[in-house]
Design a protein around this motif. Structure first.
Motif, mmCIF file in Angstrom:
data_model
loop_
_atom_site.group_PDB
_atom_site.id
_atom_site.type_symbol
_atom_site.label_atom_id
_atom_site.label_comp_id
_atom_site.label_asym_id
_atom_site.label_seq_id
_atom_site.Cartn_x
_atom_site.Cartn_y
_atom_site.Cartn_z
ATOM 1 N N ALA A 198 0.831 -1.206 0.000
ATOM 2 C CA ALA A 198 0.000 0.000 0.000
ATOM 3 C C ALA A 198 0.865 1.255 0.000
ATOM 4 O O ALA A 198 0.641 2.189 -0.780
ATOM 5 C CB ALA A 198 -0.930 -0.009 1.215
ATOM 6 N N LEU A 199 1.878 1.292 0.867
ATOM 7 C CA LEU A 199 2.744 2.460 0.951
ATOM 8 C C LEU A 199 3.505 2.683 -0.351
ATOM 9 O O LEU A 199 3.560 3.813 -0.873
ATOM 10 C CB LEU A 199 3.727 2.288 2.116
ATOM 11 N N ALA A 200 4.076 1.612 -0.907
ATOM 12 C CA ALA A 200 4.847 1.732 -2.151
ATOM 13 C C ALA A 200 3.964 2.180 -3.310
ATOM 14 O O ALA A 200 4.362 3.020 -4.129
ATOM 15 C CB ALA A 200 5.519 0.396 -2.474
ATOM 16 N N THR A 201 2.745 1.626 -3.397
ATOM 17 C CA THR A 201 1.836 1.976 -4.494
ATOM 18 C C THR A 201 1.382 3.429 -4.386
ATOM 19 O O THR A 201 1.339 4.154 -5.393
ATOM 20 C CB THR A 201 0.614 1.043 -4.491
ATOM 21 N N LEU A 202 1.057 3.869 -3.178
ATOM 22 C CA LEU A 202 0.601 5.247 -2.998
ATOM 23 C C LEU A 202 1.701 6.240 -3.355
ATOM 24 O O LEU A 202 1.441 7.281 -3.967
ATOM 25 C CB LEU A 202 0.144 5.452 -1.551
ATOM 26 N N ILE A 203 2.929 5.928 -2.985
ATOM 27 C CA ILE A 203 4.054 6.819 -3.323
ATOM 28 C C ILE A 203 4.310 6.816 -4.822
ATOM 29 O O ILE A 203 4.591 7.855 -5.435
ATOM 30 C CB ILE A 203 5.324 6.385 -2.560
ATOM 31 N N ASP A 204 4.193 5.648 -5.447
ATOM 32 C CA ASP A 204 4.534 5.506 -6.867
ATOM 33 C C ASP A 204 3.452 6.065 -7.789
ATOM 34 O O ASP A 204 3.755 6.797 -8.750
ATOM 35 C CB ASP A 204 4.766 4.025 -7.178
ATOM 36 N N SER A 205 2.167 5.724 -7.524
ATOM 37 C CA SER A 205 1.128 6.124 -8.480
ATOM 38 C C SER A 205 -0.202 6.482 -7.842
ATOM 39 O O SER A 205 -1.179 6.690 -8.563
ATOM 40 C CB SER A 205 0.907 4.982 -9.490
ATOM 41 N N GLY A 206 -0.251 6.529 -6.498
ATOM 42 C CA GLY A 206 -1.477 6.955 -5.841
ATOM 43 C C GLY A 206 -2.531 5.867 -5.763
ATOM 44 O O GLY A 206 -2.259 4.686 -5.946
ATOM 45 N N PHE A 207 -3.768 6.277 -5.473
ATOM 46 C CA PHE A 207 -4.895 5.351 -5.381
ATOM 47 C C PHE A 207 -5.375 4.982 -6.778
ATOM 48 O O PHE A 207 -5.080 5.700 -7.755
ATOM 49 C CB PHE A 207 -6.029 6.012 -4.586
ATOM 50 N N PRO A 208 -6.145 3.880 -6.931
ATOM 51 C CA PRO A 208 -6.568 2.926 -5.897
ATOM 52 C C PRO A 208 -5.507 1.851 -5.662
ATOM 53 O O PRO A 208 -4.614 1.647 -6.495
ATOM 54 C CB PRO A 208 -7.831 2.309 -6.490
#
Length: 461
Positions: free
Chosen positions: A295-305
């Motif tokens: 979750a942390l890596a995805t949010l930093i890389d490209s945001g939600f969802p």
């Protein structure tokens, strides 16, 4: 020696060297015991039952090396033994850290090392002996048409070859003496028995799709009466490649042979569902463990969802929603056209690329799809309705994949990987139909073990 006989020989050899490895492991474990040493009292008081069962566990880990294509390859043999040792040690370490009672590190390490070395030595001896020309079956292919030439083309791509093709037999006079895929047509049906004696033939492969004249038919019957092994093109193709030759099958094949053979019994269905539930619970635990980091890596890389959902077709064409960690940019199909993922897909994010290569993006399916029952651990890849409508126009029997539940992994996935067009999806369909036709718990276990190899090697896309 036929493939079945070779598998029996491999199993006996593996069992013997594994039992020797167990004795060696017990001996060296006992040397660390200050009181009992290697004695019956040591075996009775120190050695738990599960340790005696290590040879059985080792043989299960070697299951993919009973595929004759891999058993004949030094590289695949070394890879398979290394994978078995790695998985075995990983499971031991996992149990070691969660178990309350101390485990015999010396004994387990000794067994894994001894089993690996002795198995490698035995398998190397097998390869040296049974891939030698004098031990290879000498084969005639009856029929030099499309089926026969296709089979020879595939045989040329296998090394070491599974058998030696002496030549073709065909009743078309214009083909006699001609080369088909670099193999000569050496006679017709009337010459068959004489050629069998002259060339010391051990096997005949029947590859005639049309009508057969009486001379050829009677010659084949007499050859069988003499003890010559007669196999059909389809069975040999499936045994060598692990695929069903859909391009060479008649349109009614699925009704004549596939539907009846594809039915699994009630025990298989129950056992498979229990394994799915167990695997679903383990996979869900793994998903919860890595969820904060993804979750942390995805949010930093490209945001939600964080999650990605998509409609797929399940067993008997029932639609369901599949769940994955999102690996592509938002609105990856903003034009509204369904496109399968391809190698080096530009739509994949930086974090998504790692998730796809490690297959960690699949973890949400354990909870949302496998436990629910929409999917199984093993089965054909689930596909989108629009892609199924598209591919069924060009690929024979494509909707037959809907006879069973789709899977997180499958025979096609571990043998071929991703497909992005009609030719590659045709090959994957051949693998999927082979799985549906031959599926067993043993085959499911093999697929799961090979999937672990794919995950460890980061071979996803």
């Amino acid at each position: 020696m036929r493939a079945t006989d070779k598998r029996v020989l491999l199993f006996i050899g593996d069992l013997l060297v594994t039992l020797i490895a167990l004795l060696i492991a017990l001996y060296f474990w006992a040397q660390g015991d200050a009181w009992l040493k290697f004695s019956w009292k040591f075996l009775n008081e120190r050695v738990p039952t599960w340790f005696i069962l290590l040879p059985a566990f080792w043989l299960i880990l070697l299951i993919e090396l009973y595929d004759m294509r891999r058993a004949n390859s030094r590289r695949e043999t070394l890879r398979g033994i290394a994978l078995a040792a790695g998985i075995g040690m990983a499971i031991y370490l996992l149990i070691f850290f969660i178990a309350k009672d101390p485990l015999p590190r010396r004994g387990v390490a000794g067994f894994v090392l001894a089993a690996s070395l002795f198995t490698l030595g035995w398998r190397s001896l097998y390869i040296n002996i049974f891939t030698a020309p004098q031990f290879m079956r000498r084969v005639l292919i009856v029929g030099a048409g499309r089926a026969g030439s296709t089979l020879v083309e595939q045989i040329h791509q296998i090394w070491p070859p599974p058998f030696f093709v002496v030549g073709f037999i065909d009743d078309d006079p214009s083909k006699i003496g001609e080369d088909v895929e670099k193999v000569k047509v050496i006679g017709g049906g009337s010459d068959l028995l004489e050629i069998i004696d002259r060339e010391c033939i051990s096997d005949l492969i029947f590859a005639i799709s049309g009508e057969m004249n009486s001379t050829m038919f009677n010659a084949l019957l007499e050859a069988r009466e003499r003890g010559i092994e007669v196999s059909t093109f389809g069975s040999v193709y499936e045994e060598l490649l692990g695929r069903v030759p859909i391009a060479l099958l008649q349109s009614d094949w699925i009704l004549r042979s596939f539907v009846d053979q594809a039915h699994a019994n009630a025990f298989f269905d129950l056992a498979k569902r229990l394994i799915d539930i167990l695997g679903g619970l383990i996979g869900t635990a793994g998903m919860l463990l890595i969820l904060p980091f993804v979750a942390l890596a995805t949010l930093i890389d490209s945001g939600f969802p964080l999650f990605y959902t998509q409609e797929r077709l399940g067993m008997y064409g029932k639609p369901f929603k599949i769940y994955k960690f999102r690996t592509m940019v938002q609105n990856a199909e903003k034009d509204g056209h369904a496109r399968p993922a391809v190698e080096n897909d530009e739509r994949v994010t930086n974090v998504g690329r790692f998730l796809r290569r490690s297959h960690l993006d699949e973890l949400p399916q354990f909870f949302f799809n496998v436990l629910k029952g929409d999917m199984s651990l093993v089965g054909p890849r689930s596909e989108r309705p629009e892609l199924i409508e598209k591919f069924q126009l060009d690929i024979p029997f494509y909707r037959a994949r809907l006879f069973v539940k789709p899977g997180l992994t499958g025979w096609a996935q571990v043998n071929f990987g991703y497909a992005w067009d009609v030719p590659t999806n045709t090959i994957k369909q051949e693998y999927d139909l082979y799985y549906i036709k031959h599926r067993t718990l043993l085959l499911d276990i093999l697929i799961l073990i090979r999937t672990v190899s794919t995950v460890i090697g980061l071979k996803g896309q």
